[in-house]
Motif scaffolding. Structure first.
Motif, PDB file in Angstrom:
ATOM      1  N   UNK A  35      -2.502  10.158   6.744  1.00 26.04           N
ATOM      2  CA  UNK A  35      -3.286  11.831   6.862  1.00 26.04           C
ATOM      3  C   UNK A  35      -2.665  12.728   6.169  1.00 26.04           C
ATOM      4  N   UNK A  36      -1.259  12.805   6.255  1.00 26.62           N
ATOM      5  CA  UNK A  36      -0.508  13.497   5.231  1.00 26.62           C
ATOM      6  C   UNK A  36      -0.510  13.446   4.099  1.00 26.62           C
ATOM      7  N   UNK A  37      -0.714  12.193   3.639  1.00 26.95           N
ATOM      8  CA  UNK A  37      -0.854  11.866   1.946  1.00 26.95           C
ATOM      9  C   UNK A  37      -2.303  12.310   1.609  1.00 26.95           C
ATOM     10  N   UNK A  38      -3.075  11.909   2.615  1.00 27.80           N
ATOM     11  CA  UNK A  38      -4.634  12.439   2.139  1.00 27.80           C
ATOM     12  C   UNK A  38      -4.747  13.638   1.902  1.00 27.80           C
ATOM     13  N   UNK A  97      -4.519   2.076   4.310  1.00 25.92           N
ATOM     14  CA  UNK A  97      -3.846   2.532   5.473  1.00 25.92           C
ATOM     15  C   UNK A  97      -4.295   3.125   6.508  1.00 25.92           C
ATOM     16  N   UNK A  98      -5.224   4.066   6.213  1.00 23.01           N
ATOM     17  CA  UNK A  98      -5.953   4.571   7.298  1.00 23.01           C
ATOM     18  C   UNK A  98      -7.134   3.948   8.321  1.00 23.01           C
ATOM     19  N   UNK A  99      -7.505   2.771   7.506  1.00 16.83           N
ATOM     20  CA  UNK A  99      -8.351   1.880   8.257  1.00 16.83           C
ATOM     21  C   UNK A  99      -7.279   0.868   8.933  1.00 16.83           C
ATOM     22  N   UNK A 100      -6.343   0.365   8.415  1.00  9.32           N
ATOM     23  CA  UNK A 100      -5.600  -0.470   9.257  1.00  9.32           C
ATOM     24  C   UNK A 100      -4.955   0.051  10.416  1.00  9.32           C
ATOM     25  N   UNK A 101      -4.407   1.265  10.298  1.00 12.49           N
ATOM     26  CA  UNK A 101      -3.945   2.005  11.119  1.00 12.49           C
ATOM     27  C   UNK A 101      -4.922   2.457  12.383  1.00 12.49           C
ATOM     28  N   UNK A 102      -6.180   2.480  12.031  1.00 17.44           N
ATOM     29  CA  UNK A 102      -7.200   2.904  12.950  1.00 17.44           C
ATOM     30  C   UNK A 102      -7.918   1.827  13.699  1.00 17.44           C
ATOM     31  N   UNK A 103      -8.153   0.883  12.913  1.00 13.36           N
ATOM     32  CA  UNK A 103      -9.040  -0.224  13.187  1.00 13.36           C
ATOM     33  C   UNK A 103      -8.484  -1.746  13.300  1.00 13.36           C
ATOM     34  N   UNK A 104      -7.547  -2.114  12.390  1.00 11.15           N
ATOM     35  CA  UNK A 104      -6.952  -3.424  12.263  1.00 11.15           C
ATOM     36  C   UNK A 104      -5.810  -3.575  13.306  1.00 11.15           C
ATOM     37  N   UNK A 105      -4.857  -2.836  12.945  1.00 14.11           N
ATOM     38  CA  UNK A 105      -3.385  -2.859  13.512  1.00 14.11           C
ATOM     39  C   UNK A 105      -3.038  -1.382  14.109  1.00 14.11           C
ATOM     40  N   UNK A 132       0.708  -1.162   0.062  1.00 11.10           N
ATOM     41  CA  UNK A 132       0.126  -0.076   0.074  1.00 11.10           C
ATOM     42  C   UNK A 132       0.789   1.347   0.080  1.00 11.10           C
ATOM     43  N   UNK A 133       1.833   1.377   0.719  1.00  6.54           N
ATOM     44  CA  UNK A 133       2.853   2.532   0.973  1.00  6.54           C
ATOM     45  C   UNK A 133       3.388   2.561  -0.426  1.00  6.54           C
ATOM     46  N   UNK A 134       3.752   1.723  -1.230  1.00  8.72           N
ATOM     47  CA  UNK A 134       4.394   1.762  -2.413  1.00  8.72           C
ATOM     48  C   UNK A 134       3.457   2.357  -3.366  1.00  8.72           C
ATOM     49  N   UNK A 135       2.209   1.947  -3.348  1.00  5.35           N
ATOM     50  CA  UNK A 135       1.161   2.406  -4.084  1.00  5.35           C
ATOM     51  C   UNK A 135       0.650   3.888  -3.921  1.00  5.35           C
ATOM     52  N   UNK A 136       0.644   4.444  -2.638  1.00  5.74           N
ATOM     53  CA  UNK A 136       0.329   5.609  -2.224  1.00  5.74           C
ATOM     54  C   UNK A 136       1.722   6.649  -2.742  1.00  5.74           C
ATOM     55  N   UNK A 137       2.901   5.973  -2.934  1.00  2.21           N
ATOM     56  CA  UNK A 137       3.995   7.032  -3.299  1.00  2.21           C
ATOM     57  C   UNK A 137       4.127   7.079  -4.785  1.00  2.21           C
ATOM     58  N   UNK A 138       3.358   6.235  -5.603  1.00  2.00           N
ATOM     59  CA  UNK A 138       3.675   6.065  -7.066  1.00  2.00           C
ATOM     60  C   UNK A 138       2.719   7.422  -7.407  1.00  2.00           C
ATOM     61  N   UNK A 139       3.115   8.105  -8.530  1.00  4.86           N
ATOM     62  CA  UNK A 139       2.275   9.163  -9.255  1.00  4.86           C
ATOM     63  C   UNK A 139       1.419   8.956 -10.452  1.00  4.86           C
ATOM     64  N   UNK A 140       1.583   7.749 -10.872  1.00  6.08           N
ATOM     65  CA  UNK A 140       1.118   7.177 -12.256  1.00  6.08           C
ATOM     66  C   UNK A 140      -0.639   7.157 -11.847  1.00  6.08           C
ATOM     67  N   UNK A 149      -3.518   8.204  -9.716  1.00  3.81           N
ATOM     68  CA  UNK A 149      -4.062   8.792  -8.419  1.00  3.81           C
ATOM     69  C   UNK A 149      -5.063   8.140  -7.846  1.00  3.81           C
ATOM     70  N   UNK A 150      -5.985   7.317  -8.487  1.00  2.24           N
ATOM     71  CA  UNK A 150      -7.284   6.738  -7.988  1.00  2.24           C
ATOM     72  C   UNK A 150      -6.597   5.313  -7.127  1.00  2.24           C
ATOM     73  N   UNK A 151      -5.942   4.812  -7.618  1.00  2.00           N
ATOM     74  CA  UNK A 151      -5.054   3.804  -6.870  1.00  2.00           C
ATOM     75  C   UNK A 151      -4.385   4.046  -5.619  1.00  2.00           C
ATOM     76  N   UNK A 152      -3.733   5.082  -5.661  1.00  2.00           N
ATOM     77  CA  UNK A 152      -3.176   5.779  -4.414  1.00  2.00           C
ATOM     78  C   UNK A 152      -3.917   6.391  -3.326  1.00  2.00           C
ATOM     79  N   UNK A 153      -5.161   6.968  -3.923  1.00  2.00           N
ATOM     80  CA  UNK A 153      -6.373   7.244  -3.052  1.00  2.00           C
ATOM     81  C   UNK A 153      -7.003   5.806  -2.033  1.00  2.00           C
TER      82      UNK A 153
END
Length: 530
Positions: free
Chosen positions: A312-315, A294-302, A274-282, A284-288
């Motif tokens: 949050x910064x990337x969002x 990542x937001x769901x994992x960081x808040x709910x699952x792990x 996911x992190x690699x997909x967020x960082x790629x620029x080709x 944008x929809x996949x990055x979002x």
């Protein structure tokens, strides 16, 4: 002499029947009270509604993050309340009455009434559902199998719940044929119920997925098309195997790979993708989409603060701040698992059989293993975060059992509790909101809640949380208004204005400023902040 014996026998029989009738009434009242509290705790209809939403998300709308947040909020309220009141304290008179009832039931070829066994069944169900929620499907399925054996002679809600949720766990484990058996049994034994409806829904999804997969194999479609179809049908193991055969993955295919790993519990591996997909620029929809995961994992699952801050910064960069607000709003409504602390504190009764003591020890060990596994996965996640050079936000990694349980305090001691119980953050300029104090010390902030006399439905933004009305200890407001008044609506259409309301053990609501004005649970319909 005969007259004396006759009168003595008459008085003995009269005393026996008088005592028996009194004891039977006592047992029946206990059974009624236990049944009401059990239904409030288990909330079977809500569990079916939640599973239906989970299935829709799994097979129809995998990237609907709002639906996923809603399901997490709802699931946290199922089988996750204090079981105070469910503990049976049977006197010798109650045991005598239970014995009389069971003798009569035996003469009528009915199964014995076993209140204590029902109490143990609830603990088993709570544990199995917690394992299911935390994606420990193999442990959950094993416990559901044990419950099915115990409940096989009954047609109670507990058996229907067990069959349906065991079927779901088996699907997630890839054992689809075994899952079909459990789901069809639920349909056959409980026709016309919400259990059968959900079982048929899951069977339909599985059959559609199998048919699509077979059609694609027979038509010699490309592996990338097959991978997408397998992913849509929820067959995550096969999805990964198919993607491994491809020489190079597109961003969309990498996202499917990460989602499959996440669903199979390989969270840290998924996060790396996911992190690699967020960082790629080709794309944008996949990055979002990846950043929302990542937001769901960081808040709910792990839970991971570093991951959340990065997302949050990337969002903000991606123009997806709304998703951050909605996910954090949902997170504030999720209740912490009561069953974990309850099981870890549970002591083996002196009267418990060796089998019961062994089962309790096994449940505790499973729970500890699950927590250890979560701790290991958290460490792996931290390693990934460090490797990706994401700024580290300090956070503690500790097992739940290593913490000393907080004593349950009265609502009066609110100031002390605020240090240990996570509270919902409310912006300074917001209008009044209701602060709900639960009996186990937790707090929930909402805009309003409605009641049907048994269940309270708390509403905050796009999300709602349902819990037994008796779990609420008191209600007051927080916000910018000086008066801090809220309206209480009754079934007869009248409304009262209060600044605080409390609930006593008799199911009566009252204001500390007006002790004479009382509202019964059955009269309460809504509470709305001004």
């Amino acid at each position: 002499m005969r007259k004396i014996l006759f009168f003595l026998l008459f008085f003995l029989l009269f005393g026996f029947f008088g005592l028996a009738s009194q004891a039977i009434v006592g047992v029946k009242l206990q059974e009624l009270r236990f049944g009401i509290l059990r239904d409030q705790l288990m909330n079977y209809e809500l569990s079916s509604q939640t599973l239906r939403e989970r299935l829709k998300q799994m097979f129809l709308s995998k990237d609907d993050y709002l639906l996923e947040v809603k399901v997490n909020v709802l699931e946290s309220g199922i089988m996750n309340s204090e079981t105070k009141g469910l503990e049976l304290e049977m006197s010798w008179k109650d045991k005598f009455g239970l014995g009389v009832i069971n003798v009569v039931r035996a003469l009528n070829f009915k199964p014995f009434l076993e209140l204590e066994e029902q109490q143990k069944t609830i603990i088993r169900l709570q544990f199995a559902f917690y394992m299911e929620r935390t994606r420990k499907f193999s442990i959950a399925s094993k416990k559901y199998d044990e419950l099915e054996t115990i409940l096989e002679d009954s047609l109670a809600d507990e058996l229907a719940f067990t069959l349906l949720h065991n079927g779901y766990c088996l699907v997630m484990m890839g054992e689809r044929e075994h899952a079909y058996v459990k789901l069809r049994k639920a349909v056959d034994l409980f026709p016309g119920t919400h259990y059968a409806e959900n079982a048929e829904l899951l069977i339909g999804f599985l059959q559609d997925g199998d048919k699509r997969k077979e059609d694609l194999k027979n038509s010699n479609k490309k592996p990338e098309e097959l991978a997408y179809s397998l992913f849509q049908s929820g067959d995550y193991e096969e999805t990964l195997k198919t993607l491994e055969a491809l020489p190079e993955l597109t961003n969309d295919q990498s996202y499917i790979k990460a989602r499959s790993m996440e669903e199979l519990g390989k969270t840290s591996n998924a996060v790396k993708e996911y992190i690699q997909l967020v960082k790629q620029k080709e794309n944008k929809e996949v990055a979002i989409r990846a950043n929302r995961r990542l937001l769901l994992i960081g808040n709910f699952y792990q839970e991971n603060k570093s991951l959340v801050e990065f997302s949050k910064t990337e969002a903000t960069k991606l123009g997806d701040e709304k998703a951050v607000a909605k996910i954090e709003e949902g997170k504030s409504l999720v209740l912490k698992p009561v069953i974990v602390e309850k099981i870890l504190k549970e002591e083996t009764s002196v009267a418990a059989s060796p089998e019961e003591a062994k089962e309790l020890a096994e449940i505790k060990n499973n729970l500890k293993d699950s927590l250890e596994e979560a701790k290991t996965e958290t460490k792996k996640l931290l390693t990934v975060v460090e490797e990706e050079k994401i700024p580290i936000v300090k956070e503690e990694i500790a097992l739940v059992e290593e913490k000393k349980p907080e004593p349950v305090q009265e609502v009066k001691e609110e100031k002390k509790q605020e240090k240990t119980i996570p509270a919902v953050v409310v912006k300074k300029n917001e209008p009044n909101q209701l602060q709900i104090h639960l009996k186990d010390g937790r707090k929930v902030v909402c805009e309003e809640f409605t009641s049907n006399g048994r269940i309270a439905k708390l509403k905050l933004g796009d999300f709602a949380l349902e819990l037994p009305l008796e779990m609420i200890a008191s209600v007051n407001t927080i916000g910018s208004s000086v008066d801090k008044i809220f309206a209480v609506g009754k079934t007869d259409g009248t409304k009262l204005e209060m600044s605080q309301m409390k609930r006593n053990d008799a199911g009566e609501w009252f204001s500390p400023k007006n002790l004479e004005e009382k509202i019964q649970d059955s009269e309460l319909r809504e509470v709305i902040s001004h």
